[in-house]
Design a protein around this motif. Structure first.
Motif, PDB file in Angstrom:
ATOM      1  N   GLY A 259       0.791  -1.148   0.375  1.00  0.00           N
ATOM      2  CA  GLY A 259       0.025   0.033   0.336  1.00  0.00           C
ATOM      3  C   GLY A 259       0.375   1.504   0.378  1.00  0.00           C
ATOM      4  N   LEU A 260       1.466   1.123   1.071  1.00  0.00           N
ATOM      5  CA  LEU A 260       2.600   2.398   0.900  1.00  0.00           C
ATOM      6  C   LEU A 260       3.190   2.904  -0.316  1.00  0.00           C
ATOM      7  N   LEU A 261       3.532   1.387  -1.167  1.00  0.00           N
ATOM      8  CA  LEU A 261       4.792   1.830  -2.022  1.00  0.00           C
ATOM      9  C   LEU A 261       3.773   2.317  -3.765  1.00  0.00           C
ATOM     10  N   SER A 262       2.393   1.541  -3.267  1.00  0.00           N
ATOM     11  CA  SER A 262       1.490   2.456  -4.449  1.00  0.00           C
ATOM     12  C   SER A 262       0.734   3.992  -4.494  1.00  0.00           C
ATOM     13  N   MET A 263       1.345   3.737  -3.231  1.00  0.00           N
ATOM     14  CA  MET A 263       0.480   5.529  -3.069  1.00  0.00           C
ATOM     15  C   MET A 263       1.913   6.469  -2.793  1.00  0.00           C
ATOM     16  N   MET A 264       2.819   5.740  -2.682  1.00  0.00           N
ATOM     17  CA  MET A 264       4.743   7.281  -3.753  1.00  0.00           C
ATOM     18  C   MET A 264       4.658   6.362  -4.805  1.00  0.00           C
ATOM     19  N   LEU A 265       4.013   5.661  -5.307  1.00  0.00           N
ATOM     20  CA  LEU A 265       4.055   5.671  -7.278  1.00  0.00           C
ATOM     21  C   LEU A 265       3.645   6.679  -7.478  1.00  0.00           C
TER      22      LEU A 265
ATOM     23  N   SER B  66       9.801  12.984   3.178  1.00  0.00           N
ATOM     24  CA  SER B  66       9.926  12.737   5.017  1.00  0.00           C
ATOM     25  C   SER B  66       9.478  11.588   4.794  1.00  0.00           C
ATOM     26  N   VAL B  67       9.733  11.078   5.901  1.00  0.00           N
ATOM     27  CA  VAL B  67       8.985  10.095   7.146  1.00  0.00           C
ATOM     28  C   VAL B  67       7.273  10.883   7.555  1.00  0.00           C
ATOM     29  N   GLU B  68       7.816  11.621   7.767  1.00  0.00           N
ATOM     30  CA  GLU B  68       6.911  12.903   8.579  1.00  0.00           C
ATOM     31  C   GLU B  68       5.648  12.707   7.346  1.00  0.00           C
ATOM     32  N   GLY B  69       6.269  13.237   6.130  1.00  0.00           N
ATOM     33  CA  GLY B  69       5.220  13.354   5.334  1.00  0.00           C
ATOM     34  C   GLY B  69       4.511  12.389   5.110  1.00  0.00           C
ATOM     35  N   LEU B  70       5.367  11.173   4.482  1.00  0.00           N
ATOM     36  CA  LEU B  70       4.356  10.223   4.775  1.00  0.00           C
ATOM     37  C   LEU B  70       3.223   9.428   5.449  1.00  0.00           C
ATOM     38  N   VAL B  71       3.664  10.477   6.891  1.00  0.00           N
ATOM     39  CA  VAL B  71       2.794   9.779   8.149  1.00  0.00           C
ATOM     40  C   VAL B  71       1.509  10.753   7.761  1.00  0.00           C
ATOM     41  N   SER B  72       1.564  11.402   6.780  1.00  0.00           N
ATOM     42  CA  SER B  72       0.822  13.109   7.403  1.00  0.00           C
ATOM     43  C   SER B  72      -0.409  12.570   5.623  1.00  0.00           C
ATOM     44  N   LEU B  73       0.082  12.026   5.047  1.00  0.00           N
ATOM     45  CA  LEU B  73      -0.641  11.185   4.165  1.00  0.00           C
ATOM     46  C   LEU B  73      -1.721   9.965   4.398  1.00  0.00           C
ATOM     47  N   CYS B  74      -0.560   8.986   5.588  1.00  0.00           N
ATOM     48  CA  CYS B  74      -1.934   7.896   5.315  1.00  0.00           C
ATOM     49  C   CYS B  74      -2.205   8.105   6.953  1.00  0.00           C
TER      50      CYS B  74
END
Length: 259
Positions: free
Chosen positions: A31-37, A46-54
């Protein structure tokens, strides 16, 4: 005559199905890889940015990123600026497992966290059209790409055999019960550079693993690269405790109740 109209959304994401069908990735990592792609090319996270998106927390995101790196979907790298100073750690995201870039004097092994006093946009002249993840607390969740993207990505040619004791690796590879991702196994073998003493320990450990009930049934057998990377021949195989034998029931006195 009735008119049928189908309303379609225009915001689609086209990506490879490879990682979605990879049985070595958890649903969290997929799921995380699909979101980033799904986001535009060359965007930095950033890690904090990814946390804010999920919905997941920081630890869950970091464990998913580690899983993606172990599976080859994320490759660590590091570049230098115009003054020759090392920049922050840079993580490149791929749709399919890739060969990690070589490390050397100009690209040492980066650390997961590195303090910085300014928020700089990462630029690596050897990379293009990739997803870059920067492990810095100071970065905003999403940063627009910089530059015109006119450079190309450099890849290392696959190797037929490792540089270190290729004949011993060939025997190991022939004996190992799984044959996926040979290039990663070659890289781990060259990193390990086992001597004769260690090769004997590895052979004994592999023979023990192959006799285990799970491996005999084809369960829990890791890729050869992971077996080498995590030094699985050093695992302790502990016998599960046996259930105590039940004693024959004793004859109770007449009129007594059995509890």
């Amino acid at each position: 005559m009735a008119v049928i109209r189908v309303e379609k959304q225009k915001n689609y994401t086209v990506m490879s199905n490879y990682h979605l069908q990879d049985g070595n990735l958890s649903l969290k990592a997929k799921g995380l890889l699909s979101m980033m792609l799904s986001l535009p090319e060359d965007w930095i996270y950033s890690v904090e940015g990814l946390v804010s998106l999920c919905k997941e927390g920081r630890d869950a995101v970091r464990s998913a990123l580690t899983e993606m790196e172990d599976a080859g979907y994320m490759v660590r790298g590091r570049a230098r600026d115009e003054q020759g100073k090392l920049r922050e750690a840079e993580y490149v995201i791929y749709e399919t497992p890739q060969t990690a870039p070589e490390t050397g004097p100009d690209m040492p092994e980066p650390t997961p966290e590195e303090p910085t006093s300014e928020n700089r946009t990462l630029e690596n002249p050897t990379l293009q059209n990739t997803k870059r993840t920067n492990y810095l607390k100071t970065n905003p969740p999403i940063i627009p790409p910089q530059g015109d993207g006119s450079v190309s990505r450099k890849k290392r040619e696959p190797k037929a055999a490792p540089d270190w004791k290729p004949e011993r690796f060939a025997r190991f590879w022939e004996s190992y019960p799984r044959g996926e991702d040979k290039q990663a196994a070659i890289r781990e073998w060259d990193k390990l550079q086992p001597d004769d003493v260690l090769l004997r320990e590895m052979a004994l450990g592999l023979a023990r693993d192959m006799q285990s009930p799970d491996w005999q049934r084809g369960i829990g057998i890791p890729y050869a690269c992971r077996w080498l990377k995590h030094r699985r021949w050093e695992d302790e195989h502990r016998t599960p405790p046996q259930e105590p034998e039940l004693q024959p029931e004793q004859t109770l006195p007449k009129g007594a109740y059995r509890l």
